[in-house]
Design a protein around this motif. Sequence first.
Motif, mmCIF file in Angstrom:
data_model
loop_
_atom_site.group_PDB
_atom_site.id
_atom_site.type_symbol
_atom_site.label_atom_id
_atom_site.label_comp_id
_atom_site.label_asym_id
_atom_site.label_seq_id
_atom_site.Cartn_x
_atom_site.Cartn_y
_atom_site.Cartn_z
ATOM 1 N N LYS A 1 -18.636 5.747 -7.898
ATOM 2 C CA LYS A 1 -17.421 6.232 -7.237
ATOM 3 C C LYS A 1 -16.237 6.217 -8.199
ATOM 4 O O LYS A 1 -15.886 5.180 -8.760
ATOM 5 C CB LYS A 1 -17.126 5.342 -6.017
ATOM 6 N N ASN B 1 0.165 4.005 1.137
ATOM 7 C CA ASN B 1 0.034 4.654 2.456
ATOM 8 C C ASN B 1 1.057 4.093 3.431
ATOM 9 O O ASN B 1 1.664 4.826 4.212
ATOM 10 C CB ASN B 1 -1.382 4.455 3.013
ATOM 11 N N GLY C 1 -11.272 7.698 -4.215
ATOM 12 C CA GLY C 1 -11.421 7.665 -2.763
ATOM 13 C C GLY C 1 -10.165 8.206 -2.103
ATOM 14 O O GLY C 1 -9.072 8.178 -2.690
ATOM 15 N N LEU D 1 -7.929 8.237 1.581
ATOM 16 C CA LEU D 1 -7.720 7.576 2.875
ATOM 17 C C LEU D 1 -6.664 8.348 3.654
ATOM 18 O O LEU D 1 -5.481 8.312 3.315
ATOM 19 C CB LEU D 1 -7.254 6.129 2.656
ATOM 20 N N TRP E 1 -2.547 5.563 -7.912
ATOM 21 C CA TRP E 1 -2.559 5.100 -6.516
ATOM 22 C C TRP E 1 -1.364 5.778 -5.864
ATOM 23 O O TRP E 1 -0.221 5.423 -6.168
ATOM 24 C CB TRP E 1 -2.433 3.567 -6.424
ATOM 25 N N ARG F 1 -5.844 -0.394 0.233
ATOM 26 C CA ARG F 1 -7.001 -0.442 1.137
ATOM 27 C C ARG F 1 -7.752 0.879 1.131
ATOM 28 O O ARG F 1 -7.191 1.938 0.849
ATOM 29 C CB ARG F 1 -6.584 -0.810 2.562
ATOM 30 N N SER G 1 0.275 8.415 -2.370
ATOM 31 C CA SER G 1 0.158 8.928 -1.005
ATOM 32 C C SER G 1 1.110 10.095 -0.819
ATOM 33 O O SER G 1 2.255 10.044 -1.283
ATOM 34 C CB SER G 1 0.489 7.838 0.010
ATOM 35 N N SER H 1 0.873 -1.176 0.000
ATOM 36 C CA SER H 1 0.000 0.000 0.000
ATOM 37 C C SER H 1 0.911 1.226 0.000
ATOM 38 O O SER H 1 1.866 1.296 0.792
ATOM 39 C CB SER H 1 -0.870 -0.021 1.260
ATOM 40 N N ARG I 1 -11.182 2.978 3.318
ATOM 41 C CA ARG I 1 -11.614 3.176 4.691
ATOM 42 C C ARG I 1 -12.281 1.910 5.204
ATOM 43 O O ARG I 1 -12.737 1.071 4.430
ATOM 44 C CB ARG I 1 -12.593 4.352 4.773
HETATM 45 C C1 BTN Z 1 -11.763 4.782 0.221
HETATM 46 O O1 BTN Z 1 -12.488 5.071 -0.724
HETATM 47 O O2 BTN Z 1 -12.190 4.143 1.187
HETATM 48 C C2 BTN Z 1 -10.328 5.241 0.182
HETATM 49 C C3 BTN Z 1 -9.538 4.604 -0.924
HETATM 50 C C4 BTN Z 1 -8.082 5.038 -0.914
HETATM 51 C C5 BTN Z 1 -7.240 4.267 -1.876
HETATM 52 C C6 BTN Z 1 -5.840 4.830 -1.947
HETATM 53 S S1 BTN Z 1 -4.904 4.142 -3.270
HETATM 54 C C7 BTN Z 1 -3.469 4.882 -2.642
HETATM 55 C C8 BTN Z 1 -3.505 4.748 -1.139
HETATM 56 N N1 BTN Z 1 -2.961 3.464 -0.723
HETATM 57 C C9 BTN Z 1 -3.896 2.683 -0.174
HETATM 58 O O3 BTN Z 1 -3.705 1.534 0.261
HETATM 59 N N2 BTN Z 1 -5.076 3.321 -0.152
HETATM 60 C C10 BTN Z 1 -4.978 4.650 -0.712
#
Ligand code: BTN
Length: 325
Positions: free
Chosen positions: A188, A95, A191, A193, A137, A121, A139, A93, A123
């Motif tokens: 959607k 994040n 997203g 996070l 993708w 991932r 962060s 990820s 929320r």
């Molecule tokens: C959501 O809609 O619940 C939030 C989604 C967030 C996805 C991004 S992709 C880059 C970053 N790394 C992750 O594991 N999640 C966020």
Amino acid sequence: MNRIDVRLLRALLKATSGLSLEELSSDTHLPSELLSERIDALIHEGFDIIRHPILGIQLSSTPSRLIPEDIAARVAPETLLATDILVFQETGSTNDACAKLGVDNAQEGTVVFAESQTSGRGRLGRVWSSKSGEGLWFSVLVRPDWPMADWTRLTLCAALAVRNAVAEATGLNPQIKWPNDIILHGRKLAGILLESRPGAAKTGFVVIGIGLNVGQSAFPEPLQSIATSLQIETGRTFRRAGLAASILTRLDAHYAEAKENFPSILAACTAHSFTLGKPVQIQTGNEVVTGVATEFSESGGLVVRHQDGSLRTIDSGEIILPSAG
Ligand code: BTN
């Protein structure tokens, strides 16, 4: 070895017609002897560059894979939230990768992209599908010097940045579904996070994770009715580097604005809200709150009016109703 010269790429991306070696040299402050070498390096990395004896030097196409310098060259030069851009082919990820860098004292504005995530991932621990090349993708590491109670404001800053970048690129009108979704035509598209590590000023940090569906031509069930992509909505393909740079440039501006004048961010989010004015049911902790979403709070929460007229501010939660579709 850093093979791509960001100044050269920025000059080529900005040019509307071919440039002479002399013009490029004065734009980039690179001596003309070095320029040929740097142009060869770009060609080697997959950039198509036409060198015409009369029409000059022109960039005709850029690679579709994510390249840090390609993103950096498109970000507005004064942008602070893109100080160090990393691209992984694959990671669990972004994040987590970004948080690890944060713990290791990486500077604010470090950005981690991945072509694919194996454990992307959303929320509430939901899986975020992140296949190679299909989306953005990434962060962003931020070290706000504001009170921690207000760090949640960053979700709205990010939502607005994504919403406006998509609107500009497509001419469409995506909406912000509080707290973290970008909705287009009822499905959607993106997203956000937000994950934070509290700490004293500038030692704590926030990771702003952004997932934007770009190139998917269809989603498998059960996502089909709830998810969409830029390709599905427009029938067009998009250069992810340009979208990423637009989001980062806007996020930087909204972050700076939020420090000085958060109400202006709230006003912009209100103008593009999917949620406000609607009857809502929100799951917050073990409770379901029912009422009408009336406004955003000063920390980016949602103010709900109950039937008896009383108001309640929800700092974080999940909207059960209305669903986007
Ligand atoms: C959501 O809609 O619940 C939030 C989604 C967030 C996805 C991004 S992709 C880059 C970053 N790394 C992750 O594991 N999640 C966020």
